[in-house]
Scaffold this motif. Structure first.
Motif, mmCIF file in Angstrom:
data_model
loop_
_atom_site.group_PDB
_atom_site.id
_atom_site.type_symbol
_atom_site.label_atom_id
_atom_site.label_comp_id
_atom_site.label_asym_id
_atom_site.label_seq_id
_atom_site.Cartn_x
_atom_site.Cartn_y
_atom_site.Cartn_z
ATOM 1 N N PRO A 1 0.773 3.384 -2.405
ATOM 2 C CA PRO A 1 0.475 2.055 -1.872
ATOM 3 C C PRO A 1 0.062 2.124 -0.408
ATOM 4 O O PRO A 1 0.642 2.869 0.381
ATOM 5 C CB PRO A 1 1.800 1.299 -2.012
ATOM 6 N N VAL A 2 -0.968 1.363 -0.081
ATOM 7 C CA VAL A 2 -1.414 1.252 1.305
ATOM 8 C C VAL A 2 -1.710 -0.205 1.589
ATOM 9 O O VAL A 2 -2.038 -0.973 0.697
ATOM 10 C CB VAL A 2 -2.671 2.105 1.604
ATOM 11 N N SER A 3 -1.593 -0.565 2.854
ATOM 12 C CA SER A 3 -1.931 -1.933 3.231
ATOM 13 C C SER A 3 -3.442 -2.121 3.114
ATOM 14 O O SER A 3 -4.198 -1.155 3.056
ATOM 15 C CB SER A 3 -1.503 -2.208 4.676
ATOM 16 N N ARG A 4 -3.856 -3.352 3.101
ATOM 17 C CA ARG A 4 -5.287 -3.634 3.020
ATOM 18 C C ARG A 4 -6.015 -3.020 4.208
ATOM 19 O O ARG A 4 -7.083 -2.445 4.058
ATOM 20 C CB ARG A 4 -5.531 -5.135 2.963
ATOM 21 N N ASP A 5 -5.425 -3.117 5.413
ATOM 22 C CA ASP A 5 -6.047 -2.540 6.601
ATOM 23 C C ASP A 5 -6.183 -1.030 6.473
ATOM 24 O O ASP A 5 -7.225 -0.459 6.779
ATOM 25 C CB ASP A 5 -5.238 -2.871 7.861
ATOM 26 N N ALA A 6 -5.120 -0.367 6.011
ATOM 27 C CA ALA A 6 -5.169 1.081 5.844
ATOM 28 C C ALA A 6 -6.191 1.464 4.783
ATOM 29 O O ALA A 6 -6.921 2.449 4.939
ATOM 30 C CB ALA A 6 -3.796 1.630 5.491
ATOM 31 N N ALA A 7 -6.261 0.697 3.716
ATOM 32 C CA ALA A 7 -7.239 0.976 2.667
ATOM 33 C C ALA A 7 -8.650 0.836 3.215
ATOM 34 O O ALA A 7 -9.526 1.654 2.903
ATOM 35 C CB ALA A 7 -7.026 0.034 1.480
ATOM 36 N N ASP A 8 -8.882 -0.167 4.054
ATOM 37 C CA ASP A 8 -10.198 -0.344 4.663
ATOM 38 C C ASP A 8 -10.548 0.837 5.564
ATOM 39 O O ASP A 8 -11.679 1.320 5.559
ATOM 40 C CB ASP A 8 -10.252 -1.644 5.471
ATOM 41 N N VAL A 9 -9.568 1.322 6.318
ATOM 42 C CA VAL A 9 -9.800 2.467 7.203
ATOM 43 C C VAL A 9 -10.130 3.710 6.380
ATOM 44 O O VAL A 9 -11.082 4.432 6.674
ATOM 45 C CB VAL A 9 -8.575 2.730 8.113
ATOM 46 N N LEU A 10 -9.358 3.956 5.332
ATOM 47 C CA LEU A 10 -9.629 5.111 4.478
ATOM 48 C C LEU A 10 -10.998 5.008 3.816
ATOM 49 O O LEU A 10 -11.738 5.988 3.740
ATOM 50 C CB LEU A 10 -8.541 5.249 3.414
ATOM 51 N N ARG A 11 -11.333 3.820 3.347
ATOM 52 C CA ARG A 11 -12.641 3.614 2.730
ATOM 53 C C ARG A 11 -13.763 3.901 3.729
ATOM 54 O O ARG A 11 -14.746 4.566 3.414
ATOM 55 C CB ARG A 11 -12.729 2.175 2.195
#
Length: 113
Positions: free
Chosen positions: A42-52
């Motif tokens: 699980p990742v936060s939406r912000d972290a997911a955006d950064v990874l993407r």
């Protein structure tokens, strides 16, 4: 095991379950097992955006490297310019740094979960 959600959370679970044609309980159970088995981190939406963004940047840099190599291999006059080889090398170094940063962020996320 009992799970409890507030109304807003339960609605999110219901919507997610509905998208996959599952009951909310089955969907939640599948997600819990995926996290427990380290299949889903699980990742936060912000972290997911950064990874993407990191992944997209890696893809773009790799495409740039391919294009630079093609230009450098094109022959004179571009291939004879020392700047073209230096540019390819600097781009390769940038790709390596971005790869290392992406892996570091992904490992950090995994340790937190």
């Amino acid at each position: 095991m009992n799970l409890s959600f507030n109304d807003a959370e339960l609605e999110v679970v219901r919507l997610a379950a509905g998208r996959e044609g599952m009951s909310p309980a089955s969907w939640a159970g599948r997600q819990v097992m995926a996290v427990a088995q380290h299949v889903l981190v699980p990742v936060s939406r912000d972290a997911a955006d950064v990874l993407r963004e990191l992944v997209q940047a890696r893809v773009h840099l790799r495409e740039t490297v391919s294009a630079l190599r093609a230009v450098a291999a094109a022959g004179p006059p571009v291939a004879d310019l020392p700047e073209s080889a230096a540019t390819v090398e600097e781009t390769l170094k940038a790709v390596a740094r971005l790869d290392a940063a992406t892996v570091a962020v992904m490992r950090e996320r995994r340790r937190r979960s």
